[in-house]
Design an enzyme around this catalytic site. Sequence first.
Site, PDB file in Angstrom:
ATOM      1  N   LYS A 172      -1.660   4.213 -14.250  1.00 51.38           N
ATOM      2  CA  LYS A 172      -3.016   4.291 -14.776  1.00 51.38           C
ATOM      3  C   LYS A 172      -3.904   4.785 -13.640  1.00 51.38           C
ATOM      4  O   LYS A 172      -4.050   4.119 -12.619  1.00 51.38           O
ATOM      5  CB  LYS A 172      -3.498   2.931 -15.264  1.00 51.38           C
ATOM      6  CG  LYS A 172      -2.655   2.331 -16.380  1.00 51.38           C
ATOM      7  CD  LYS A 172      -3.329   1.138 -17.028  1.00 51.38           C
ATOM      8  CE  LYS A 172      -3.525  -0.008 -16.078  1.00 51.38           C
ATOM      9  NZ  LYS A 172      -2.277  -0.581 -15.615  1.00 51.38           N
TER      10      LYS A 172
ATOM     11  N   MET B  85     -11.317   1.241  -5.609  1.00 50.83           N
ATOM     12  CA  MET B  85     -11.538   2.199  -6.703  1.00 50.83           C
ATOM     13  C   MET B  85     -12.995   2.649  -6.781  1.00 50.83           C
ATOM     14  O   MET B  85     -13.570   2.777  -7.854  1.00 50.83           O
ATOM     15  CB  MET B  85     -11.107   1.574  -8.043  1.00 50.83           C
ATOM     16  CG  MET B  85      -9.654   1.111  -8.054  1.00 50.83           C
ATOM     17  SD  MET B  85      -9.211   0.089  -9.487  1.00 50.83           S
ATOM     18  CE  MET B  85     -10.099  -1.435  -9.109  1.00 50.83           C
TER      19      MET B  85
ATOM     20  N   ASP C  85       3.767   1.769 -11.111  1.00 46.29           N
ATOM     21  CA  ASP C  85       2.483   2.462 -11.112  1.00 46.29           C
ATOM     22  C   ASP C  85       2.578   3.807 -10.409  1.00 46.29           C
ATOM     23  O   ASP C  85       3.498   4.048  -9.610  1.00 46.29           O
ATOM     24  CB  ASP C  85       1.425   1.612 -10.401  1.00 46.29           C
ATOM     25  CG  ASP C  85       0.958   0.446 -11.258  1.00 46.29           C
ATOM     26  OD1 ASP C  85       1.229   0.463 -12.462  1.00 46.29           O
ATOM     27  OD2 ASP C  85       0.319  -0.470 -10.706  1.00 46.29           O
TER      28      ASP C  85
ATOM     29  N   THR D 187      -2.148  -6.435  -0.019  1.00 46.60           N
ATOM     30  CA  THR D 187      -3.192  -5.658  -0.666  1.00 46.60           C
ATOM     31  C   THR D 187      -3.734  -4.604   0.295  1.00 46.60           C
ATOM     32  O   THR D 187      -3.715  -4.777   1.517  1.00 46.60           O
ATOM     33  CB  THR D 187      -4.318  -6.568  -1.181  1.00 46.60           C
ATOM     34  OG1 THR D 187      -5.204  -5.795  -1.986  1.00 46.60           O
ATOM     35  CG2 THR D 187      -5.095  -7.205  -0.039  1.00 46.60           C
TER      36      THR D 187
ATOM     37  N   GLY E 156       1.129  -1.297  -7.213  1.00 43.36           N
ATOM     38  CA  GLY E 156       0.663  -0.996  -5.873  1.00 43.36           C
ATOM     39  C   GLY E 156      -0.180  -2.126  -5.317  1.00 43.36           C
ATOM     40  O   GLY E 156      -0.912  -2.787  -6.053  1.00 43.36           O
ATOM     41  N   GLY E 157      -0.077  -2.376  -4.022  1.00 49.01           N
ATOM     42  CA  GLY E 157      -0.851  -3.452  -3.405  1.00 49.01           C
ATOM     43  C   GLY E 157      -0.334  -4.809  -3.819  1.00 49.01           C
ATOM     44  O   GLY E 157       0.869  -5.075  -3.838  1.00 49.01           O
ATOM     45  N   ASP E 158      -1.267  -5.697  -4.185  1.00 47.80           N
ATOM     46  CA  ASP E 158      -0.923  -7.035  -4.651  1.00 47.80           C
ATOM     47  C   ASP E 158      -1.222  -7.110  -6.141  1.00 47.80           C
ATOM     48  O   ASP E 158      -2.305  -6.702  -6.577  1.00 47.80           O
ATOM     49  CB  ASP E 158      -1.745  -8.094  -3.903  1.00 47.80           C
ATOM     50  CG  ASP E 158      -1.385  -9.497  -4.337  1.00 47.80           C
ATOM     51  OD1 ASP E 158      -0.606 -10.153  -3.639  1.00 47.80           O
ATOM     52  OD2 ASP E 158      -1.885  -9.941  -5.403  1.00 47.80           O
TER      53      ASP E 158
ATOM     54  N   PRO F 212       0.793  -1.232   0.000  1.00 49.61           N
ATOM     55  CA  PRO F 212       0.000   0.000   0.000  1.00 49.61           C
ATOM     56  C   PRO F 212       0.825   1.283   0.000  1.00 49.61           C
ATOM     57  O   PRO F 212       0.273   2.368  -0.171  1.00 49.61           O
ATOM     58  CB  PRO F 212      -0.810  -0.124   1.286  1.00 49.61           C
ATOM     59  CG  PRO F 212       0.051  -0.942   2.188  1.00 49.61           C
ATOM     60  CD  PRO F 212       0.754  -1.935   1.299  1.00 49.61           C
TER      61      PRO F 212
END
Length: 493
Positions: A288, A403, A266, A349, A319-321, A243
Amino acid sequence: MTIAATLPAPPHAPRRMEALATLPVFFRLAGRKAIVAGGSEAAAWKAELLAATGAEVHVYAEDLDPAFEAVIATGSLVHHARRWDQAILPGAAVAICDAATEAEAKAFADAARAAGVPVNVIDRPAFCDFQFGSIVNRSPVVVAISTDGAAPILGQAIRRRIETLLPPALAGWAELARAMRDRIAATLAAGPQRRAFWERFVDRAFGSTPGEDPVDALMADASAVASGTPASQGRVTLVGAGPGDAELLTLKAVRALQSADVILFDDLVSDDVLELARREAKRMLVGKRGGRESCRQEDINATMIALAKAGKHVVRLKGGDPMIFGRAGEEIERLRANGIPVSIVPGITSALAMASSLGVSLTHRDCAQSVRFVTGHSRKGELPKDVDWRAIADPTATTIFYMGGRTAGEIASCLMANGASPATPVVVARAISRPAEKRWTGRLADLAEGMRTIGYDEPVLIGVGKVFNSVVLESAGTRPVPAVAAERLSVPA
């Protein structure tokens, strides 16, 4: 006749080497005599360390701590059930003593120095010619850290950090390097050719463990270098950056970053995470973000393929998993279709980082029997049309929407229209695990208003479910209650 001239002193120039508290050296002790005086646990550790080098270790002590039993069982030391004396020291390579008194420490140090033997008296720096540092063992690769006795705990902390960067497989690669050095010297000319081979070798060494017939593969690589053949095909590693907090990276993720030639990262990857990559790696932002100008997924796929075919180790840093709403499935399919080897390093995540930050179990048995991760927008940026809202509105489940910032109002409406209570506890969190982390807590009925409070400039997570009841109550100034009672509570407006 000799004429002596006094030359002017040169201007001050920076020294090539700054002052050293101690000189780091590595002794070869295999087959040589080493003396250990004392039978304590500390002495046992030093004896074991000496025995690991292949030294012939002689221990002088009337009684031995039980810690010596494991070392004795290996047959790598000789125990003399008596106290030490000066006669045992001549011819020894090193001498170690765990002295009971200051007088004994001085006597042992004086006797060893008189015999010309480097001496270490445990925990008595004044009587030490050398010190034992913290060790990272990937023998024949050995790393030692010393703080000159100023801060041993700091030395241990540095050792732990280095441990994360050096994969255990490095030992096997180092042995291969030693075994192949003469063959490589005979195959490749000194200079650029050998350097090119060993640079490729290092890239392999910080990757996976040696495969079957590694010597044949390496000699084929050397032949390719000798003939000027372009580098062999590279590979891609999809890495979860977590994260944002660099300390939440896995050891395997750090090692991948340290071995990368190119990193495609990212927008959500933090600078702290990128700092762990090797300095020589090329970094390319391929972020993105919803509602902003972004790289197309097709272009990212094409870039990875082109770089890998040029022989590069490409790290796709997400980012995250990477396997949770990270488009990893599409990337893996394209890479495999083009014959590019691909591996995955999972990351933490954001939903789990949020749960940790809140101190909330997403599957507390008194509140939830399942947990769901749901996307808050489709390919077109709107709420997905094919969501089973009745199933998601299940009050015995915890649901995390990714998101979903710009669709938060619709999410709340769909849930309530399908049976979810307007009083269901909700948490909205942005910039999880980062300094700018911010939260809003409240009721499902107020989610749209809460989203406006949080703002839309950072990605958010929306947590819905009874497990968040204590967090909502605490934020409202109400004393939290046991989760078993959460079902009977209504969250204050």
